[in-house]
Write an enzyme that holds these catalytic residues in place. Structure first.
Site, PDB file in Angstrom:
ATOM      1  N   HIS A 131       0.854  -1.041  -0.098  1.00  0.00           N
ATOM      2  CA  HIS A 131       0.069   0.095  -0.061  1.00  0.00           C
ATOM      3  C   HIS A 131       1.003   1.347  -0.036  1.00  0.00           C
ATOM      4  O   HIS A 131       2.065   1.156   0.191  1.00  0.00           O
ATOM      5  CB  HIS A 131      -1.031  -0.152   1.074  1.00  0.00           C
ATOM      6  CG  HIS A 131      -0.449   0.223   2.456  1.00  0.00           C
ATOM      7  ND1 HIS A 131      -1.294   1.053   3.456  1.00  0.00           N
ATOM      8  CD2 HIS A 131       0.596  -0.128   3.174  1.00  0.00           C
ATOM      9  CE1 HIS A 131      -0.447   0.885   4.447  1.00  0.00           C
ATOM     10  NE2 HIS A 131       0.593   0.395   4.375  1.00  0.00           N
ATOM     11  N   CYS A 182      -5.714   2.316  -1.548  1.00  0.00           N
ATOM     12  CA  CYS A 182      -4.169   2.973  -1.447  1.00  0.00           C
ATOM     13  C   CYS A 182      -3.111   1.789  -1.663  1.00  0.00           C
ATOM     14  O   CYS A 182      -2.185   1.910  -1.431  1.00  0.00           O
ATOM     15  CB  CYS A 182      -4.101   3.157   0.182  1.00  0.00           C
ATOM     16  SG  CYS A 182      -5.085   4.596   0.900  1.00  0.00           S
TER      17      CYS A 182
END
Length: 409
Positions: A126, A367
């Site tokens: 992420h 993300c």
């Protein structure tokens, strides 16, 4: 019907928020990957701090300060025990996983990372485990080396081995993918890196809530997590680091709490771990994190993991019965997360309709935009589990997704 050994009704009763309704429907919360709900044990511990114990730590001689200092430091001991760290000097309190990764990238980059060096990351990281390294290698005129993800959602270990041959200076990888749920073979990855004297940082944000983590067994050099994903409060987390590495790192932020003595000519800094904890910390956060870890250990991390595995397997079986749904990532070892794509339906639209049914899921890129690019998609509907979720909630979700398909197909 698969049944969990845990008394989930008793567990759910400890979460006040799970008693409420959303859009006149009982709340079904499947967004624990973003943040978990908090049990009474955590809420009460933080309330008690403000009601009866409020004081600053490490500086006062009065009773309140002494009491809260002892409680705050006992939180550090709780984290040490939870991660099986060697000693509490290896436990740095931070604002969370992102802050922990930034701290290592910044300090390592200042004095240890070579100019023109490289950092190995993976395609499933992420953003918080990409951007700090991207910034650091740019400053050092180096580069990122990226482990690709296979169609099943696993890291390509053959490429990882090849990347290690390029003599990178650092490896930073996630323990569990927040999008795919893949549990990576960390112990083997760390062994391979250490064989070439390369240190490894592990992003454990999505692992600590779902399984027992043993940093000494993994032999991780650095391990990061956030309390709020593990039933604790927001704004507090942990950087574990091997003492030998932490001793090598320069100061990050400096100020009150990090020093032994100060004059205008010279400052002598405190020993670990306080050298890395400038200013008044998130005291109530540390206390809440201790309460959360104690609460998890009261249930048992292995029991939590087993319950969530049963839920995930059941949900996978039920979701695969729906036409037009594809689950992204089917690694044999997964934890806590199912991401799915609905044919012809935007994830946001699905999420909005599910919300009308009282069902909270995550939609979007989570993300992990490089991972979305890898699979050529804009986003997914993500179902992420907590120990409080039930099989009947999975049934409600599957029924809700069926309604989404009828409305939008």
């Amino acid at each position: 019907m698969i049944r969990s050994a845990l008394d989930i009704g008793r567990i759910r009763a400890q979460f006040p928020i799970l008693q409420r309704t959303v859009n006149a429907k009982p709340l079904v919360y499947f967004d624990s990957g973003a943040t978990s709900q908090k049990p009474d044990a955590v809420i009460n511990a933080m309330n008690e701090y403000y009601r009866l114990r409020n004081a600053n730590i490490h500086r006062g001689v009065h009773t309140l300060s002494q009491e809260i200092t002892a409680l705050y430091e006992s939180a550090r001991d709780t984290v040490r025990d939870h991660l099986n760290a060697t000693n509490s000097r290896e436990i740095i309190f931070t604002a969370g996983t992102t802050a922990s990764v930034n701290m290592v990238a910044d300090t390592f980059g200042k004095e240890i990372f070579p100019s023109g060096g490289s950092v190995v990351v993976s395609e499933m990281e992420h953003h918080s485990n990409i951007l700090p390294w991207q910034k650091m290698v740019k400053e050092k005129k180096g580069k990122l080396l990226v482990i690709p993800v296979t169609e099943r959602g696993e890291m390509d270990m053959n490429v990882y081995e090849q990347l290690l041959e390029k003599s990178p200076s650092f490896v930073a990888v996630t323990h569990v993918s927040n999008t795919l749920g893949t549990v990576n073979p960390l112990k083997e990855m760390i062994r391979m890196a250490h064989a070439k004297n390369i240190p490894v940082l592990v992003d454990g944000a999505q692992a600590v809530p779902h399984m027992k983590v043993d940093v000494r067994d993994l032999d991780a050099d650095f391990y990061c997590f956030s309390a709020h994903k593990a039933y604790g409060p927001t704004g507090v987390g942990v950087l574990y680091g091997k003492e030998a590495w932490l001793e090598k790192l320069p100061n990050y932020q400096v100020g009150g709490g990090t020093i032994k003595t100060v004059s205008f000519e010279r400052t002598e800094y405190a020993e670990l771990p306080l050298r890395f904890e400038a200013g008044t910390p998130n005291i109530e956060g540390g206390i809440g994190m201790k309460a959360a870890l104690d609460w998890m250990n009261g249930i048992g991390c292995m029991a939590i993991e087993a319950h969530e595995q049963e839920l995930m397997e059941y949900a996978t079986q039920q979701l695969e019965k729906l036409p037009g749904i594809r689950i992204l990532g089917n690694a044999p070892q997964k934890a806590g997360v199912i991401s799915l794509i609905m044919e012809g339906i935007h994830p946001y639209d699905a999420g909005m309709i599910l919300d009308k049914l009282g069902i909270a899921v995550r939609t979007g890129h989570h993300c992990t935009q490089p991972l979305m690019s890898r699979f050529g998609i804009q986003g997914t509907v993500r179902i992420s589990f907590g120990v409080y979720n039930t099989f009947s909630e999975v049934d409600a979700l599957v029924e809700g997704l069926g309604k989404v398909q009828k409305m939008l197909s």
